[in-house]
Design a protein around this motif. Structure first.
Motif, PDB file in Angstrom:
ATOM      1  N   ASP A  49      -0.542  40.803  16.169  1.00 34.00           N
ATOM      2  CA  ASP A  49       0.003  41.991  16.447  1.00 34.00           C
ATOM      3  C   ASP A  49       0.101  42.717  15.204  1.00 34.00           C
ATOM      4  O   ASP A  49       0.147  42.022  14.159  1.00 34.00           O
ATOM      5  N   ILE A  50       0.203  44.012  15.324  1.00 37.04           N
ATOM      6  CA  ILE A  50       0.597  44.927  14.238  1.00 37.04           C
ATOM      7  C   ILE A  50       1.604  45.967  14.608  1.00 37.04           C
ATOM      8  O   ILE A  50       1.523  46.593  15.692  1.00 37.04           O
ATOM      9  N   ARG A  51       2.361  46.167  13.678  1.00 34.94           N
ATOM     10  CA  ARG A  51       3.442  47.020  13.833  1.00 34.94           C
ATOM     11  C   ARG A  51       2.730  48.416  13.721  1.00 34.94           C
ATOM     12  O   ARG A  51       1.834  48.718  12.670  1.00 34.94           O
ATOM     13  N   SER A  52       3.399  49.550  14.361  1.00 35.77           N
ATOM     14  CA  SER A  52       2.862  50.776  14.279  1.00 35.77           C
ATOM     15  C   SER A  52       2.928  51.592  12.764  1.00 35.77           C
ATOM     16  O   SER A  52       2.070  52.411  12.640  1.00 35.77           O
ATOM     17  N   GLN A  58      -3.057  40.343   8.591  1.00 38.26           N
ATOM     18  CA  GLN A  58      -4.117  39.335   8.683  1.00 38.26           C
ATOM     19  C   GLN A  58      -3.338  38.096   8.976  1.00 38.26           C
ATOM     20  O   GLN A  58      -2.242  37.825   8.881  1.00 38.26           O
ATOM     21  N   GLY A  59      -4.137  37.301   9.647  1.00 39.44           N
ATOM     22  CA  GLY A  59      -3.767  36.038  10.447  1.00 39.44           C
ATOM     23  C   GLY A  59      -4.807  35.047   9.820  1.00 39.44           C
ATOM     24  O   GLY A  59      -5.503  35.175   8.998  1.00 39.44           O
ATOM     25  N   GLN A  60      -4.593  34.012  10.732  1.00 35.74           N
ATOM     26  CA  GLN A  60      -5.785  32.798  10.280  1.00 35.74           C
ATOM     27  C   GLN A  60      -7.114  33.134  10.915  1.00 35.74           C
ATOM     28  O   GLN A  60      -7.320  33.086  12.126  1.00 35.74           O
ATOM     29  N   GLN A  76     -10.869  41.796  13.654  1.00 30.80           N
ATOM     30  CA  GLN A  76     -12.093  41.056  13.060  1.00 30.80           C
ATOM     31  C   GLN A  76     -11.805  39.651  13.256  1.00 30.80           C
ATOM     32  O   GLN A  76     -10.793  39.252  12.732  1.00 30.80           O
ATOM     33  N   ILE A  77     -12.822  38.782  13.384  1.00 32.41           N
ATOM     34  CA  ILE A  77     -12.738  37.476  13.525  1.00 32.41           C
ATOM     35  C   ILE A  77     -13.810  36.963  12.384  1.00 32.41           C
ATOM     36  O   ILE A  77     -14.888  37.207  12.646  1.00 32.41           O
TER      37      ILE A  77
END
Lengths: 111, 117
Positions: A49-52, A58-60, A76-77
């Protein structure tokens, strides 16, 4: 297993390549934007998720970008794997922890 | 940690019949949601409970759909009488937060697939 959607936009990607999935949202009051992955016959699974008030997170192997000017969200994967084959939904959270989902994109990973 | 449990996984009924779906959320989760997912579409919220009270049921077709969460844990969703357009997957989700900030992630069950003939 069952298909979660037969008429969804489809992104075909070669294994090992990067994938980009796009989503347009409508509600400027949303405070969080979320990406879910849904495999055939299963419920949606939280990815990131991303806050507004952010524009990138970024995650794994995944990155979410948020452009509030044009109300656009992308996932993006990196180094897409066969296990990434699924339907991906964006969702926006509004007041009261209520999620509104978009229409979904099917990702097919070719070996 | 056990996930969200739903039953039955599959149900086939004829139009005008009734059906009920059951959901057991993750232990301790205060908020429970029922979503309807028609083939090819994203999930649509039907009803949201906070403990045993309804927070939002604005998109629940109340002439035929009903839901309850009597003791603030398990929930049932009922459709009576069913219509052809009710054919869908009914997803239950639960959340550990009442929406007051911080992590609020929704955890979904595997869904109950309804076919109305």
């Amino acid at each position: 297993g069952e298909s979660v959607g037969l008429h969804l936009p489809t992104l075909s990607v070669q294994e090992g390549d990067n994938s980009i999935i796009n989503c347009a949202y409508s509600n400027s009051a949303s405070d969080y934007f979320i990406w879910y992955k849904q495999e055939s016959g299963k419920g949606p699974q939280f990815i990131i998720d991303i806050r507004s008030n952010m524009d990138k997170r970024q995650g794994q192997r995944v990155t979410v970008l948020l452009n509030k000017t044009v109300k656009h969200l992308s996932l993006q994967i990196a180094a897409t794997q066969p296990g990434d084959s699924a339907v991906y939904f964006c969702a926006e959270r509004i007041t009261g922890n209520k999620l509104t989902f978009g229409g979904g994109t099917r990702v097919l990973v070719k070996p | 940690e056990a996930g969200v449990a739903q039953s039955p996984r599959y149900k086939i009924i004829e139009k005008r019949q009734s059906v009920a779906f059951w959901c057991n959320p993750i232990s301790g989760h205060a908020t429970l949601y029922w979503y309807q997912q028609i083939l090819g579409q994203g999930p649509k919220l039907l009803i949201q409970f906070q403990n045993n009270g309804v927070v939002d049921d604005s998109q629940l077709p109340k002439d035929r759909f009903s839901a309850e969460r009597l003791k603030g844990v398990d929930s049932t969703l009922k459709i009576q009488p069913a219509k052809l357009e009710d054919s869908a997957v009914y997803l239950c989700a639960s959340s550990p937060r009442p929406g007051q900030g911080g992590s609020w992630e929704l955890f979904f069950g595997e869904g109950s697939r309804l076919t109305v003939l």
